[in-house]
Scaffold this motif. Structure first.
Motif, mmCIF file in Angstrom:
data_model
loop_
_atom_site.group_PDB
_atom_site.id
_atom_site.type_symbol
_atom_site.label_atom_id
_atom_site.label_comp_id
_atom_site.label_asym_id
_atom_site.label_seq_id
_atom_site.Cartn_x
_atom_site.Cartn_y
_atom_site.Cartn_z
ATOM 1 N N GLY A 1 0.810 -1.207 0.000
ATOM 2 C CA GLY A 1 0.000 0.000 0.000
ATOM 3 C C GLY A 1 0.844 1.258 0.000
ATOM 4 N N ILE A 2 0.175 2.379 0.270
ATOM 5 C CA ILE A 2 0.817 3.695 0.323
ATOM 6 C C ILE A 2 0.388 4.370 1.619
ATOM 7 C CG2 ILE A 2 1.073 5.936 -0.809
ATOM 8 C CD1 ILE A 2 0.272 4.593 -3.425
ATOM 9 N N TYR A 3 1.358 4.919 2.337
ATOM 10 C CA TYR A 3 1.075 5.621 3.597
ATOM 11 C C TYR A 3 1.700 7.011 3.547
ATOM 12 C CZ TYR A 3 0.337 6.455 8.572
ATOM 13 O OH TYR A 3 -0.089 6.972 9.774
ATOM 14 N N GLU A 4 0.904 8.013 3.941
ATOM 15 C CA GLU A 4 1.383 9.397 4.014
ATOM 16 C C GLU A 4 1.559 9.778 5.481
ATOM 17 O OE1 GLU A 4 0.229 13.960 2.617
ATOM 18 O OE2 GLU A 4 -1.217 12.319 2.366
ATOM 19 N N ASN A 5 2.765 10.105 5.831
ATOM 20 C CA ASN A 5 3.082 10.504 7.203
ATOM 21 C C ASN A 5 3.196 12.026 7.259
ATOM 22 O OD1 ASN A 5 3.933 10.764 9.830
ATOM 23 N ND2 ASN A 5 6.013 10.024 9.442
ATOM 24 N N LYS A 6 2.204 12.694 7.838
ATOM 25 C CA LYS A 6 2.234 14.139 7.989
ATOM 26 C C LYS A 6 2.775 14.572 9.341
ATOM 27 C CE LYS A 6 -1.264 15.598 4.675
ATOM 28 N NZ LYS A 6 -2.473 16.445 4.442
ATOM 29 N N ALA A 7 3.165 13.609 10.170
ATOM 30 C CA ALA A 7 3.678 13.935 11.501
ATOM 31 C C ALA A 7 5.130 14.387 11.408
ATOM 32 C CB ALA A 7 3.562 12.723 12.421
ATOM 33 N N ALA A 8 5.596 15.018 12.471
ATOM 34 C CA ALA A 8 6.983 15.490 12.540
ATOM 35 C C ALA A 8 7.927 14.390 13.004
ATOM 36 C CB ALA A 8 7.070 16.692 13.477
ATOM 37 N N GLN A 9 7.394 13.223 13.353
ATOM 38 C CA GLN A 9 8.211 12.097 13.776
ATOM 39 C C GLN A 9 7.981 10.920 12.821
ATOM 40 O OE1 GLN A 9 5.698 13.174 16.038
ATOM 41 N NE2 GLN A 9 6.988 14.835 16.850
ATOM 42 N N PRO A 10 8.937 9.999 12.755
ATOM 43 C CA PRO A 10 8.750 8.821 11.903
ATOM 44 C C PRO A 10 7.580 7.964 12.394
ATOM 45 C CG PRO A 10 11.051 9.071 12.553
ATOM 46 C CD PRO A 10 10.263 10.026 13.386
ATOM 47 N N VAL A 11 6.959 7.291 11.445
ATOM 48 C CA VAL A 11 5.854 6.370 11.734
ATOM 49 C C VAL A 11 6.318 4.957 11.427
ATOM 50 C CG1 VAL A 11 3.623 5.558 10.871
ATOM 51 C CG2 VAL A 11 3.928 7.952 11.443
ATOM 52 N N LYS A 12 5.982 4.027 12.295
ATOM 53 C CA LYS A 12 6.375 2.630 12.095
ATOM 54 C C LYS A 12 5.139 1.780 11.842
ATOM 55 C CE LYS A 12 9.511 -0.878 13.905
ATOM 56 N NZ LYS A 12 10.425 -1.253 15.012
ATOM 57 N N LEU A 13 5.140 1.074 10.705
ATOM 58 C CA LEU A 13 4.066 0.137 10.373
ATOM 59 C C LEU A 13 4.513 -1.264 10.777
ATOM 60 C CD1 LEU A 13 3.112 1.364 6.783
ATOM 61 C CD2 LEU A 13 2.292 2.210 8.981
ATOM 62 N N VAL A 14 3.679 -1.943 11.532
ATOM 63 C CA VAL A 14 4.037 -3.270 12.054
ATOM 64 C C VAL A 14 2.923 -4.260 11.713
ATOM 65 C CG1 VAL A 14 4.619 -4.631 14.083
ATOM 66 C CG2 VAL A 14 5.360 -2.249 13.940
ATOM 67 N N LEU A 15 3.278 -5.327 11.023
ATOM 68 C CA LEU A 15 2.343 -6.420 10.743
ATOM 69 C C LEU A 15 2.470 -7.447 11.858
ATOM 70 C CD1 LEU A 15 0.333 -7.892 8.892
ATOM 71 C CD2 LEU A 15 2.308 -8.867 7.687
ATOM 72 N N GLU A 16 1.356 -7.699 12.544
ATOM 73 C CA GLU A 16 1.371 -8.622 13.671
ATOM 74 C C GLU A 16 0.353 -9.741 13.455
ATOM 75 O OE1 GLU A 16 0.851 -6.696 17.392
ATOM 76 O OE2 GLU A 16 2.583 -5.371 17.169
ATOM 77 N N GLY A 17 0.667 -10.895 14.012
ATOM 78 C CA GLY A 17 -0.226 -12.038 13.954
ATOM 79 C C GLY A 17 0.202 -13.099 14.942
ATOM 80 N N PHE A 18 -0.754 -13.737 15.567
ATOM 81 C CA PHE A 18 -0.483 -14.795 16.547
ATOM 82 C C PHE A 18 0.391 -14.286 17.699
ATOM 83 C CE2 PHE A 18 -0.505 -16.567 12.212
ATOM 84 C CZ PHE A 18 -1.692 -17.273 12.264
ATOM 85 N N GLY A 19 0.228 -12.977 18.025
ATOM 86 C CA GLY A 19 0.995 -12.393 19.115
ATOM 87 C C GLY A 19 2.437 -12.096 18.779
ATOM 88 N N LEU A 20 2.806 -12.177 17.495
ATOM 89 C CA LEU A 20 4.190 -11.952 17.074
ATOM 90 C C LEU A 20 4.267 -10.796 16.083
ATOM 91 C CD1 LEU A 20 5.225 -15.659 16.396
ATOM 92 C CD2 LEU A 20 5.674 -14.330 18.469
ATOM 93 N N ARG A 21 5.412 -10.095 16.111
ATOM 94 C CA ARG A 21 5.698 -9.091 15.091
ATOM 95 C C ARG A 21 6.293 -9.802 13.883
ATOM 96 N NH1 ARG A 21 7.691 -3.198 17.220
ATOM 97 N NH2 ARG A 21 5.900 -2.775 18.578
ATOM 98 N N LEU A 22 5.575 -9.774 12.751
ATOM 99 C CA LEU A 22 5.968 -10.549 11.582
ATOM 100 C C LEU A 22 6.828 -9.747 10.615
ATOM 101 C CD1 LEU A 22 2.489 -12.215 10.988
ATOM 102 C CD2 LEU A 22 4.448 -13.153 12.233
ATOM 103 N N ASP A 23 6.555 -8.452 10.500
ATOM 104 C CA ASP A 23 7.323 -7.597 9.600
ATOM 105 C C ASP A 23 7.034 -6.153 9.976
ATOM 106 O OD1 ASP A 23 9.061 -6.858 7.647
ATOM 107 O OD2 ASP A 23 7.831 -7.502 5.943
ATOM 108 N N SER A 24 7.949 -5.248 9.617
ATOM 109 C CA SER A 24 7.758 -3.836 9.954
ATOM 110 C C SER A 24 8.485 -2.958 8.955
ATOM 111 C CB SER A 24 8.256 -3.546 11.379
ATOM 112 O OG SER A 24 9.652 -3.781 11.482
ATOM 113 N N LEU A 25 8.077 -1.686 8.926
ATOM 114 C CA LEU A 25 8.678 -0.710 8.023
ATOM 115 C C LEU A 25 8.500 0.669 8.635
ATOM 116 C CD1 LEU A 25 9.915 -0.108 5.146
ATOM 117 C CD2 LEU A 25 7.558 0.323 4.422
#
Length: 609
Positions: free
Chosen positions: A181-205
């Protein structure tokens, strides 16, 4: 202007019958011997019959009303945009309505009237012919209810977030799940996208501050079933959004295969082990000498596999063979294989062990292979569609498959050179591969990579069975308590009826495509929901809460409202018609009933005088 709430044929019929009865009454009154009060009797007869006719035809007045403007506040309206719009009106302030229940409290300075939906607004305020829309706009269903009402958008800008998200909602166990997908971050700090499943962090960006970036989060789906992953958004380790990612995972398709190899090799040895572990059924035929073979049977009973004929191919989904085995097929075997591919959808995978081998036939000559003077194995970084990581290293020669129209590259090196390519043969597909050392991944402990590679190749090659019926839903994000349109494609002869849980809903047949049916249902709960016809295949899908994927909801409404307004503007400009509104008011039937009763009473009393 007077109109009647009846169709034209009934209008003519009622008028004709009334006229005949009126003439009959007039004739009876005229032939009476007593001529006193003749005119009164004629008038009473006329009034009675006309009143009776009006009771049947239900007359109504159509009046032109003075056009008025109104303002509609939708979700996302801010006080500044409303004030700016109000300053443009020089006369009376238009009425302000809202479909957002929270807006009536948010704008205390103005009198805001809540309306449950657009149809209610049209019904109770017919004088409104121009509607100024603020906020993020209306959905497709709400826009359809506007009908001829002129919409003027003054929409709010989106406040960043997700601009687009895509993932396959149906996949197979062992395949890679890609969330893109596409994400627009308008905040002054970095944003972290985290894919989670089964109580685990599977991938992040991480999305840098004040940037718009594409993302591709990945994980390998191992188990079958229905699951709901989570896409979480963090700023400074603070959770600001948590979106649901529902996915249905089917068990791997049980492929029936036959492997033809001219001499034993490690690639086939590891491949048949992998196929066996996945419970696939098949045959491995290895040439010992001319017309003599060693045959292994994997998860199936013994059959005669010495000849590749139509009977054997009826039980096969996939043929895997090296180029020497394919070149050595007899003309009858070639004809049987070609027919099975074109008519039955059988797939053919050719593993090229010796790319310089120019001896070929109908199948091997379908691919042109460019070979350098010296064929030396060397590490090569390759990629393929839907892989769960970046480019990976594998040993390969310098030979490459030449691209030609009708072919599709499947595995490529970093320079775009084609190592695996496919092409369509009727209902089936044929694939050529120059890679013969994928087994090295298993020896290096990279079983997941090996499984991802072969799952991608086989799923692309084997034609799936076409279902007897298929369902589709119109909305990307189906919401609870919102209308959801289903489209069913079926070749069944009987009229289908949709079933959602214990509730049935009717489907209307498409006027142009008789195999397509559409129906609307209002889901009353969130979570997984199944819809099907009686005895048909179930179609599972996920119903979201109204609080899920707000960014995408707002974006979809905004785009729909702008498109609606543009189409309407073009229509009005082309027709040069005004948007005048009319109000239809029915005449009370009580008056006609009283006139009929009075006239009949007079005729009855008059005869007694």
């Amino acid at each position: 202007m007077v109109t009647f709430d009846a169709d034209l044929s009934f209008l003519y019929l009622a008028s004709g019958v009334s006229l005949l009865v009126l003439l009959l009454l007039a004739w009876l009154a005229w032939r009476r011997v007593n001529k006193k009060r003749l005119a009164w009797r004629m008038a009473a007869s006329s009034v009675g019959m006309i009143s009776l006719m009006m009771l049947a035809l239900k007359p109504q007045f159509r009046q032109t009303v003075l056009p008025q403007e109104a303002i509609l506040l939708t979700e996302g309206t801010n006080q500044d945009s409303l004030q700016s719009l109000l300053q443009t009106f020089t006369g009376d302030v238009p009425a302000i309505f809202t479909t957002d229940s929270s807006s009536s409290q948010s704008f205390a300075k103005q009198e805001v009237k809540w309306t449950p939906d657009i149809a209610y607004l049209r019904r109770n305020h017919p004088q409104v012919n121009r509607l100024h829309i603020l906020g993020y706009g209306l959905s497709h269903v709400e826009l359809d209810a506007l009908d001829s009402l002129q919409a003027i958008p003054h929409l709010s800008l989106l406040e960043g977030g997700f601009h687009a998200v895509h993932w396959p909602q149906l996949t197979q166990a062992g395949e890679a799940l890609h969330l893109q997908g596409i994400y627009e971050n308008k905040a002054a700090q970095p944003v972290k996208l985290v894919l989670e499943g089964f109580g685990l962090r599977l991938d992040s960006l991480e999305i840098p501050a004040s940037q718009t970036k594409e993302f591709d989060l990945q994980t390998l789906v191992k188990e079958s079933g229905s699951f709901v992953y989570s896409l979480n958004v963090f700023i400074n380790n603070r959770l600001i959004a948590a979106e649901k990612i529902p996915i249905l995972v089917e068990p791997p398709s049980l492929i029936r295969f036959i492997i033809l190899e001219s001499f034993p090799g490690f690639e086939v040895k590891f491949l048949k082990t992998w196929l066996s572990e996945r419970q696939y059924t098949g045959i491995v035929r290895t040439t010992i000498s001319r017309d003599k073979y060693r045959t292994e049977y994997i998860n199936q009973e013994k059959v005669n596999a010495n000849t590749l004929n139509a009977t054997l191919l009826e039980t096969i989904d996939l043929v895997i063979a090296d180029e020497q085995s394919v070149s050595g097929l007899s003309s009858r075997e070639q004809a049987a294989l070609q027919q099975a591919m074109e008519e039955k959808g059988v797939g053919l995978l050719i593993l090229w062990k010796e790319p310089q081998n120019r001896k070929g036939n109908l199948f091997t000559n379908s691919f042109k292979i460019n070979t350098p003077p010296r064929l030396e194995e060397q590490p090569t970084r390759v990629t393929w569609p839907d892989m769960s990581s970046g480019a990976v290293s594998i040993s390969a020669t310098g030979a490459r498959i030449e691209y030609s129209p009708g072919t599709r590259p499947m595995v490529q090196d970093e320079k775009g050179g084609i190592l695996v390519s496919t092409q369509v043969w009727g209902r089936g597909k044929m694939m050529a591969s120059l890679l013969n050392s994928s087994y090295m991944w298993v020896l290096d402990g990279k079983q997941t990579l090996y499984s991802s590679y072969w799952s991608a190749l086989l799923s692309s090659l084997v034609a799936g069975k076409e279902p007897e019926q298929t369902w589709q839903i119109a909305s990307k994000i189906p919401l609870v308590h919102h209308p959801l349109t289903y489209t069913l494609t079926t070749y069944a002869s009987q009229t289908p009826v949709g079933l959602s849980g214990n509730v049935s809903f009717y489907l209307a047949q498409d006027a142009l495509n008789p195999q397509r049916w559409k129906g609307t249902f209002w889901p009353d709960s969130t979570g997984w929901r199944v819809v099907q016809t009686e005895g048909g295949n179930p179609y599972w899908h996920y119903i979201y809460s109204s609080s899920n994927w707000k960014d995408l909801q707002w974006k979809e409404r905004r785009e729909a409202t702008l498109q609606w307004a543009n189409r309407q503007h073009m229509k009005l400009t082309a027709s040069s018609t005004s948007v005048s509104q009319f109000v239809t008011k029915p005449v009370s039937s009580l008056w006609f009933f009283l006139l009929f009763l009075g006239s009949m009473a007079y005729l009855w009393i008059e005869r007694k005088l």
